[in-house]
Design a protein around this motif. Structure first.
Motif, mmCIF file in Angstrom:
data_model
loop_
_atom_site.group_PDB
_atom_site.id
_atom_site.type_symbol
_atom_site.label_atom_id
_atom_site.label_comp_id
_atom_site.label_asym_id
_atom_site.label_seq_id
_atom_site.Cartn_x
_atom_site.Cartn_y
_atom_site.Cartn_z
ATOM 1 N N LEU A 333 0.824 -1.207 0.000
ATOM 2 C CA LEU A 333 0.000 0.000 0.000
ATOM 3 C C LEU A 333 0.860 1.260 0.000
ATOM 4 O O LEU A 333 0.537 2.247 -0.675
ATOM 5 C CB LEU A 333 -0.924 -0.002 1.218
ATOM 6 C CG LEU A 333 -2.057 -1.034 1.226
ATOM 7 C CD1 LEU A 333 -2.881 -0.910 2.497
ATOM 8 C CD2 LEU A 333 -2.954 -0.860 0.013
ATOM 9 N N ILE A 334 1.943 1.242 0.762
ATOM 10 C CA ILE A 334 2.827 2.406 0.804
ATOM 11 C C ILE A 334 3.494 2.616 -0.554
ATOM 12 O O ILE A 334 3.636 3.754 -1.024
ATOM 13 C CB ILE A 334 3.871 2.237 1.918
ATOM 14 C CG1 ILE A 334 3.188 2.328 3.289
ATOM 15 C CG2 ILE A 334 4.973 3.275 1.811
ATOM 16 C CD1 ILE A 334 4.093 2.001 4.445
ATOM 17 N N ALA A 335 3.904 1.526 -1.188
ATOM 18 C CA ALA A 335 4.516 1.647 -2.519
ATOM 19 C C ALA A 335 3.518 2.216 -3.528
ATOM 20 O O ALA A 335 3.868 3.058 -4.359
ATOM 21 C CB ALA A 335 5.020 0.281 -2.978
ATOM 22 N N GLU A 336 2.256 1.782 -3.461
ATOM 23 C CA GLU A 336 1.234 2.318 -4.357
ATOM 24 C C GLU A 336 0.953 3.787 -4.045
ATOM 25 O O GLU A 336 0.777 4.604 -4.949
ATOM 26 C CB GLU A 336 -0.048 1.495 -4.243
ATOM 27 C CG GLU A 336 0.086 0.063 -4.749
ATOM 28 C CD GLU A 336 -1.173 -0.745 -4.500
ATOM 29 O OE1 GLU A 336 -2.097 -0.216 -3.834
ATOM 30 O OE2 GLU A 336 -1.249 -1.893 -4.967
ATOM 31 N N GLY A 337 0.884 4.115 -2.746
ATOM 32 C CA GLY A 337 0.601 5.497 -2.366
ATOM 33 C C GLY A 337 1.715 6.452 -2.737
ATOM 34 O O GLY A 337 1.469 7.625 -3.051
ATOM 35 N N ALA A 338 2.956 5.975 -2.710
ATOM 36 C CA ALA A 338 4.084 6.839 -3.056
ATOM 37 C C ALA A 338 4.017 7.289 -4.511
ATOM 38 O O ALA A 338 4.466 8.384 -4.848
ATOM 39 C CB ALA A 338 5.394 6.112 -2.785
ATOM 40 N N ARG A 339 3.448 6.461 -5.362
ATOM 41 C CA ARG A 339 3.344 6.828 -6.779
ATOM 42 C C ARG A 339 2.243 7.848 -7.029
ATOM 43 O O ARG A 339 2.216 8.469 -8.087
ATOM 44 C CB ARG A 339 3.090 5.571 -7.619
ATOM 45 C CG ARG A 339 4.260 4.609 -7.649
ATOM 46 C CD ARG A 339 4.065 3.537 -8.706
ATOM 47 N NE ARG A 339 2.996 2.615 -8.356
ATOM 48 C CZ ARG A 339 3.176 1.467 -7.716
ATOM 49 N NH1 ARG A 339 4.409 1.104 -7.353
ATOM 50 N NH2 ARG A 339 2.162 0.674 -7.436
ATOM 51 N N MET A 344 -3.191 12.054 -4.484
ATOM 52 C CA MET A 344 -3.951 11.422 -3.395
ATOM 53 C C MET A 344 -3.002 11.120 -2.242
ATOM 54 O O MET A 344 -2.532 9.988 -2.090
ATOM 55 C CB MET A 344 -4.625 10.136 -3.889
ATOM 56 C CG MET A 344 -5.705 10.339 -4.928
ATOM 57 S SD MET A 344 -7.190 11.085 -4.217
ATOM 58 C CE MET A 344 -7.713 9.786 -3.112
ATOM 59 N N PRO A 345 -2.657 12.104 -1.415
ATOM 60 C CA PRO A 345 -1.710 11.842 -0.318
ATOM 61 C C PRO A 345 -2.226 10.845 0.709
ATOM 62 O O PRO A 345 -1.447 10.183 1.383
ATOM 63 C CB PRO A 345 -1.504 13.228 0.308
ATOM 64 C CG PRO A 345 -2.692 14.031 -0.120
ATOM 65 C CD PRO A 345 -3.082 13.502 -1.462
ATOM 66 N N GLY A 346 -3.545 10.697 0.833
ATOM 67 C CA GLY A 346 -4.097 9.757 1.801
ATOM 68 C C GLY A 346 -3.731 8.312 1.514
ATOM 69 O O GLY A 346 -3.648 7.499 2.435
ATOM 70 N N ALA A 352 1.032 4.329 5.957
ATOM 71 C CA ALA A 352 2.316 4.695 6.558
ATOM 72 C C ALA A 352 2.155 4.988 8.044
ATOM 73 O O ALA A 352 3.038 4.662 8.852
ATOM 74 C CB ALA A 352 2.912 5.898 5.835
ATOM 75 N N ALA A 353 1.030 5.601 8.434
ATOM 76 C CA ALA A 353 0.788 5.879 9.853
ATOM 77 C C ALA A 353 0.639 4.580 10.642
ATOM 78 O O ALA A 353 1.162 4.453 11.762
ATOM 79 C CB ALA A 353 -0.470 6.740 10.000
ATOM 80 N N PHE A 354 -0.054 3.602 10.079
ATOM 81 C CA PHE A 354 -0.196 2.307 10.751
ATOM 82 C C PHE A 354 1.159 1.635 10.904
ATOM 83 O O PHE A 354 1.499 1.121 11.980
ATOM 84 C CB PHE A 354 -1.143 1.407 9.953
ATOM 85 C CG PHE A 354 -2.591 1.596 10.290
ATOM 86 C CD1 PHE A 354 -3.288 0.615 10.964
ATOM 87 C CD2 PHE A 354 -3.266 2.753 9.938
ATOM 88 C CE1 PHE A 354 -4.632 0.776 11.289
ATOM 89 C CE2 PHE A 354 -4.600 2.932 10.249
ATOM 90 C CZ PHE A 354 -5.284 1.944 10.928
ATOM 91 N N LEU A 355 1.939 1.620 9.833
ATOM 92 C CA LEU A 355 3.240 0.954 9.879
ATOM 93 C C LEU A 355 4.190 1.679 10.826
ATOM 94 O O LEU A 355 4.871 1.042 11.646
ATOM 95 C CB LEU A 355 3.840 0.883 8.476
ATOM 96 C CG LEU A 355 5.242 0.274 8.364
ATOM 97 C CD1 LEU A 355 5.255 -1.149 8.884
ATOM 98 C CD2 LEU A 355 5.742 0.329 6.932
ATOM 99 N N THR A 356 4.247 3.001 10.751
ATOM 100 C CA THR A 356 5.176 3.763 11.587
ATOM 101 C C THR A 356 4.844 3.626 13.061
ATOM 102 O O THR A 356 5.739 3.430 13.900
ATOM 103 C CB THR A 356 5.142 5.247 11.176
ATOM 104 O OG1 THR A 356 5.448 5.363 9.786
ATOM 105 C CG2 THR A 356 6.154 6.054 11.983
#
Length: 378
Positions: A333-339, A344-346, A352-356
């Motif tokens: 999910l983070i890899a998809e969101g980074a692109r 769509m910053p969410g 990332a908030a869950f993982l961090t």
């Protein structure tokens, strides 16, 4: 009975001792940051295990009408979306439409078929939309050319928004937590089990046995990790269980080196020499004296290994060797969101908030366990 006799009896009564485990638990409970982290990790595991069943969405359910919608506490659709979506749904029906009205959660529109009578199956076009449900054709004219389509407006909530395919991001984030935590914990347990056994045995035996066992570790270090995983996939097929077995079968090498170094130091301590003098076998010394005193560094390394395994799993999934669609993980999910961070910053911020937060909790818990299990603090 006299007071002196009572005091003499109390003096002869044995004092109840406290085990090392109880003493470690006492010190761990006194560490507020570690206990708060432990509670947080338990809560996170429960939320990821139960949460996907409570969101109202399946992790692989696609909403074509809600692609990349932002996070919102209010339900969708917005009132301005209903009319255009109704017109879009009936665009292929070859009918003329009136004005779409929405009253008390029900949408209605007058439809006119100039060439032939209205087919009742026209409601299927509306039911296919994600915005409507239970569509029906009412108020038919005597000649059947004019009628009214009425449908319930389907209210849905996307607290985290939706992804690029129109899937609920909250459900997928919680499902990803299941996968990431499961792989992280199981792979770590495999690495600890193999690494502690191998490293403690090599360090305690010493000599030629130690040299041979550690040369095996060096040889395995030289093998490319990705090549090893590809071989496993070729022989055993792509499987979810294969991911944590592959990661755990490689990550135990670092654990073995750490445990061996600690064992070389511990086997020269007085309590080990005393056990050997009493005739305790080597296996008993390892189980009762060596391994328990390795708990501190092993537990701390475990808390560092879990996030490392999660990142490795993300790397394997990116290469197509790990978790596959429609399943997902935090790393994917983070890899998809980074692109899509600009549009769509969410998509990046929520997983990332869950993982961090999980990684921070693991670090705080590791520090607390290190202090609680440190033999010097007893």
């Amino acid at each position: 009975m006299s007071l002196s006799r009572l005091s003499g009896t109390a003096a002869r009564r044995p004092v109840a001792g406290r085990s090392l485990t109880a003493d470690a638990m006492r010190r761990l409970k006194a560490n507020r940051a570690a206990m708060a982290s432990l509670v947080f990790l338990i809560a996170m595991a429960l939320v990821c295990a139960v949460g996907p069943h409570l969101t109202g969405h399946a992790y692989d359910e696609v909403y074509q009408s809600y692609v990349r919608v932002p996070a919102s506490l209010t339900p969708y659709p917005r009132e301005a979306q209903v009319g255009p979506e109704m017109e879009k749904a009936l665009a292929r029906a070859r009918v003329d439409l009136g004005t779409v009205a929405v009253v008390n959660g029900t949408a209605s529109v007058e439809v006119v078929s100039p060439r032939r009578p209205l087919d009742p199956r026209i409601t299927r076009y509306v039911d296919r939309s994600d915005l409507f449900a239970n569509a029906r054709l009412t108020d038919m004219s005597p000649d059947g050319h004019v009628g009214r389509i009425v449908a319930d407006v389907r209210q849905v909530r996307f607290l985290f928004g939706t992804d690029l395919a129109g899937r609920d991001l909250l459900t997928r984030t919680l499902m990803a937590g299941r996968i990431s935590l499961t792989i992280g914990l199981l792979a770590t347990l495999v690495a600890v089990l193999i690494g502690v056994t191998w490293g403690a045995t090599a360090g305690y035996l010493g000599g030629a046995a130690d040299a041979v066992m550690m040369r095996v570790v060096d040889v395995l270090y030289a093998l490319p990790f990705v090549f090893f995983v590809i071989l496993l996939v070729v022989f055993f097929g792509r499987n979810f269980v294969l991911v944590f077995l592959a990661v755990g079968a490689v990550e135990w090498l670092d654990m073995a080196r750490i445990v061996r170094g600690q064992t070389l130091s511990l086997k020269r301590r007085e309590f080990v020499e005393a056990a050997e003098a009493m005739g305790v076998a080597g296996g008993g010394i390892l189980r009762r004296h060596i391994v328990p005193n390795l708990a501190g560094p092993v537990v701390v390394y475990m808390t560092l290994l879990v996030p490392k395994v999660i990142l490795l799993e993300s790397f394997l999934s990116f290469l197509g060797l790990g978790v596959q669609e429609p399943m997902t993980s935090w790393g994917v999910l983070i890899a998809e969101g980074a692109r899509s961070i600009e549009a769509m910053p969410g998509l990046l911020l929520f997983p990332a908030a869950f993982l961090t937060s999980t990684l921070f909790a693991l670090n705080f818990l590791g520090d607390g366990l290190r202090d609680a299990l440190d033999p010097k603090e007893r």
